[in-house]
Structure formats: structure tokens, C-alpha cells
Design a protein around this motif. Structure first.
Motif, PDB file in Angstrom:
ATOM      1  N   THR A   1       6.851  -1.160   6.829  1.00  0.00           N
ATOM      2  CA  THR A   1       6.347  -0.812   5.447  1.00  0.00           C
ATOM      3  C   THR A   1       6.904  -2.032   4.727  1.00  0.00           C
ATOM      4  O   THR A   1       7.725  -2.529   4.708  1.00  0.00           O
ATOM      5  N   VAL A   2       5.799  -2.589   3.868  1.00  0.00           N
ATOM      6  CA  VAL A   2       6.089  -3.578   2.925  1.00  0.00           C
ATOM      7  C   VAL A   2       6.122  -3.017   1.511  1.00  0.00           C
ATOM      8  O   VAL A   2       5.296  -2.113   1.174  1.00  0.00           O
TER       9      VAL A   2
ATOM     10  N   GLU B   1       2.726  -8.572  -7.146  1.00  0.00           N
ATOM     11  CA  GLU B   1       3.390  -9.125  -5.986  1.00  0.00           C
ATOM     12  C   GLU B   1       2.792  -8.462  -4.856  1.00  0.00           C
ATOM     13  O   GLU B   1       2.426  -7.249  -4.645  1.00  0.00           O
ATOM     14  N   GLY B   2       2.693  -9.231  -3.746  1.00  0.00           N
ATOM     15  CA  GLY B   2       1.995  -8.902  -2.419  1.00  0.00           C
ATOM     16  C   GLY B   2       3.123  -9.770  -1.584  1.00  0.00           C
ATOM     17  O   GLY B   2       3.980 -10.340  -1.619  1.00  0.00           O
ATOM     18  N   THR B   3       2.653  -9.147  -0.192  1.00  0.00           N
ATOM     19  CA  THR B   3       3.417  -9.750   1.049  1.00  0.00           C
ATOM     20  C   THR B   3       2.542 -10.657   1.874  1.00  0.00           C
ATOM     21  O   THR B   3       1.149  -9.746   2.234  1.00  0.00           O
TER      22      THR B   3
ATOM     23  N   ALA C   1      -0.132  -4.755  -1.463  1.00  0.00           N
ATOM     24  CA  ALA C   1      -1.075  -5.886  -1.259  1.00  0.00           C
ATOM     25  C   ALA C   1      -0.246  -6.708   0.056  1.00  0.00           C
ATOM     26  O   ALA C   1       0.829  -7.060   0.167  1.00  0.00           O
ATOM     27  N   ILE C   2      -1.204  -6.901   1.015  1.00  0.00           N
ATOM     28  CA  ILE C   2      -0.795  -7.460   2.404  1.00  0.00           C
ATOM     29  C   ILE C   2      -1.849  -8.568   2.545  1.00  0.00           C
ATOM     30  O   ILE C   2      -3.174  -8.496   2.507  1.00  0.00           O
TER      31      ILE C   2
ATOM     32  N   ALA D   1      -3.178  -0.220   3.043  1.00  0.00           N
ATOM     33  CA  ALA D   1      -2.690  -0.148   1.805  1.00  0.00           C
ATOM     34  C   ALA D   1      -3.496   0.856   0.887  1.00  0.00           C
ATOM     35  O   ALA D   1      -3.969   0.407  -0.352  1.00  0.00           O
ATOM     36  N   ASP D   2      -3.289   2.158   1.197  1.00  0.00           N
ATOM     37  CA  ASP D   2      -3.669   3.087   0.472  1.00  0.00           C
ATOM     38  C   ASP D   2      -2.970   3.601  -0.891  1.00  0.00           C
ATOM     39  O   ASP D   2      -1.817   3.566  -0.781  1.00  0.00           O
ATOM     40  N   GLY D   3      -3.649   4.015  -1.709  1.00  0.00           N
ATOM     41  CA  GLY D   3      -3.173   4.714  -2.855  1.00  0.00           C
ATOM     42  C   GLY D   3      -2.698   6.106  -2.527  1.00  0.00           C
ATOM     43  O   GLY D   3      -3.166   6.567  -1.633  1.00  0.00           O
ATOM     44  N   VAL D   4      -1.793   6.557  -3.326  1.00  0.00           N
ATOM     45  CA  VAL D   4      -1.215   8.018  -2.990  1.00  0.00           C
ATOM     46  C   VAL D   4      -1.656   8.856  -4.328  1.00  0.00           C
ATOM     47  O   VAL D   4      -1.678   8.223  -5.525  1.00  0.00           O
ATOM     48  N   GLY D   5      -1.699  10.064  -4.291  1.00  0.00           N
ATOM     49  CA  GLY D   5      -2.083  10.929  -5.498  1.00  0.00           C
ATOM     50  C   GLY D   5      -3.432  10.414  -6.261  1.00  0.00           C
ATOM     51  O   GLY D   5      -4.398  10.434  -5.497  1.00  0.00           O
TER      52      GLY D   5
END
Length: 331
Positions: A84-85, A92-94, A180-181, A198-202
Motif C-alpha cells: 500500500t502506498v 504527492e505521489g509514489t 498516485a503511482i 489507485a481507486d477513490g473511495v466513497g
């Protein structure tokens, strides 16, 4: 085809929400909230991910903070392991780079983007967040949907880059955006038999996934930057953005619709589809895919200055050319 030359790397974003990757030389290794492992195999009971090394295998669940991680040799995420990132930011991303990358398990940034109510795509009132696809105003008509006095339902803006996506998703009213990956293989290919997401939730919007493979993109897994699925009286979030650069445009993942940036599906409203950009070495401008699995019409704005070899729109999508211009297609 994007070429990336590595020494040491640095991940930089601008505060005006236009982001890019900047590569240069720095001293040392940036490590946030993670330990350095010199061994080639992460211990089964470890909770922290290795942050550098050669021929590293992730074989258990662990976490990486938003930073740049440069590995040597082959980086592998084993079946059953979830990496998990953590982003929790609007900028900011990874970045994960290796000579070759094999993902048989899960690499996820689901819900690790901007927090609730934060981000350029976050709206006001009973609305879902935007990113690559436009958020929506709730279809509910009961009194609970009426904003407080003096407020109106206002959608957040569509933002980020189609060809170089690097921005996390925005938070909605009840859920976070996706993170962000960026994955980079410097010599071989990238194989995804598991999941990269990299899905959103809610009602948060989907985040960003940027894949830059020196070789082919292989595997039979899934790649997604979908919007969150909403909630009670809350519509689904807008889809995120995905860009894939590889040596050949024959990926099974792409041909079989295993790459998705869907708008979140809710009975209260369907988020706009995000964008999927694919470019192989032989394509000058690449192709843009806007994919919708819902029976409802979703909205995806794109800028007229963008140039593509082809545009593929499936399902009930409405593509809006911002500024009233003409989209350039060379194919």
C-alpha cells in the motif's frame, strides 16, 4: 516514447496543481516511515516495505510512504502480498523503479489520495469529486440534499494531465481520492498478473497510474484508477487518469479491457469516466481511451490542445472539448 535516465531521483510537484516529474542528482536516499532492508527477501512478519536493494521480493503486506524508490535488478510483489502506498496529499505521489517489475500480488493506492473535501476536484454541497472524469451532483430530491443556507451545489474542476498523470484523486464529501503511482522499468518489461490500483473511495475521485516500461507490458491482471462508488444519497466519484508507455502496443491487459478508469457507479449518479492514454514506441502521439461500463451517460472533458493518433470512446460517454476547440487526431 518517454525515456527516463536515472542517477538518483527526486519527485517534484508545483503548487498550482500542474505537476511533473523532475529527475536529477541528490545525495542519499529519501526514506519516510520505512526501514532499509539489505536482504533480498522481506521477512514474513515485517510490516515495513524495503526501500532499496537488488532483486527484492515483497512477500507480505507492507506500506510505502509517498517518495521515490529505486531498486536494482527485478522487483517482485508475490501472490498474496499487498503493498500500500500512502499519499494523503493533493500533490504527492509514489515512484517505484527497477530494471524489471513483476506484480503477482497487489500494489494499491486506493483511498490514499486527498482527504475528504480536499483537492482541486473537490466540490461543494451534495456532489462527488472530479479528476479525469467530472463529478456529479446528487440526483436525490429529498430535503436532506438541500445544501445549508447560502451554499449551492458546485462541482470541482477536472484536472491533471492525460499523458503524464501524476496527481492524486480529490476527496469528496464522504470519501478520499485515490493516490498516485508511477512504475518505471529501466531495462526489461513490466508484468502485472495481480492488481495495480489507485481507486477513490466513497465519492472520492480516482487517482493516477503512470507506467513507463522499457519493454512490453505483460500479464493478465488489472490496472484501475476508478472513482469511488458513492454512498447513501451520494453519487459516484469521477474516474482518474492512467498512462501506459511501452515498447509494443499489444498488451493483453489493454486488449481485454483490464485497464480501467471508470466513474463510480451509484443510484444517485454516475461519475464521469477517467482517461486512459496508451503509447507504444511506434506511435507518435498515442491513443486516448475513454471507457464506460454504465448504462448512464457520464461526462469527460478534454482539452482541445491535446493531440492523439486515435480516440476510442466506448459506452455512454459524453466527451466535452474544453474551450469549444477541435481535438487533433492524426490517425
Amino acid at each position: 516514447m518517454i525515456r527516463v535516465l536515472f542517477k538518483k531521483t527526486r519527485f517534484h510537484f508545483f503548487s498550482n496543481h500542474r505537476s511533473r516529474f523532475v529527475f536529477g542528482t541528490i545525495l542519499g536516499v529519501l526514506i519516510i516511515g520505512a526501514a532499509i532492508f539489505q536482504t533480498n527477501l522481506l521477512p514474513v512478519n515485517a510490516l515495513e516495505c524495503p526501500t532499496k536493494g537488488k532483486n527484492i521480493t515483497f512477500n507480505t503486506n507492507c506500506e510505502l510512504e509517498a517518495a521515490q524508490y529505486e531498486f536494482q535488478g527485478t522487483l517482485t510483489i508475490s501472490v498474496g502480498a499487498t503493498v500500500t502506498v500512502r499519499n494523503r496529499s493533493t500533490s504527492e505521489g509514489t515512484v517505484i523503479s527497477a530494471d524489471e517489475i513483476i506484480i503477482n500480488g497487489t500494489l494499491t493506492a486506493n483511498g490514499t489520495g486527498a482527504n475528504i473535501g480536499i483537492g482541486p476536484g473537490s466540490g461543494k454541497g451534495q456532489v462527488s469529486a472530479s479528476h479525469g472524469g467530472l463529478g456529479v451532483i446528487s440526483a436525490v430530491t429529498v430535503p436532506e440534499s438541500v445544501p445549508p443556507a447560502g451554499l449551492t451545489n458546485t462541482l470541482g474542476v477536472v484536472y491533471g494531465s492525460i499523458k503524464t498523470p501524476a496527481m492524486p484523486g480529490s476527496g469528496g464529501s464522504i470519501g478520499n481520492g485515490g493516490g498516485a503511482i508511477m512504475l518505471i522499468s529501466r531495462q526489461g518489461g513490466i508484468t502485472i498478473n495481480g492488481t495495480v490500483s489507485a481507486d477513490g473511495v466513497g465519492d472520492g475521485s480516482g487517482g493516477s497510474i503512470w507506467i513507463n516500461s522499457h519493454g512490453k507490458l505483460n500479464g493478465n491482471g488489472w490496472i484501475s484508477a476508478n472513482g469511488g462508488s458513492g454512498g447513501l444519497q451520494i453519487p459516484g466519484g469521477g474516474g482518474g487518469r492512467i498512462a501506459i508507455y511501452s515498447s509494443a502496443d499489444d498488451s493483453w491487459l489493454i486488449r481485454n479491457n483490464k485497464v480501467k478508469a471508470l466513474g463510480g457507479s451509484s443510484v444517485w449518479g454516475i461519475g464521469g469516466s477517467g482517461t486512459i492514454f496508451v503509447k507504444s514506441a511506434g506511435e507518435p502521439n498515442g491513443k486516448l481511451i475513454i471507457y464506460n461500463e454504465s448504462d448512464e451517460t457520464s461526462v469527460t472533458p478534454i482539452k482541445s490542445k491535446d493531440l492523439f493518433d486515435s480516440l476510442i470512446v466506448t459506452g455512454r460517454n459524453k466527451v466535452l472539448i474544453e474551450g469549444g476547440g477541435t481535438l487533433g487526431l492524426t490517425g
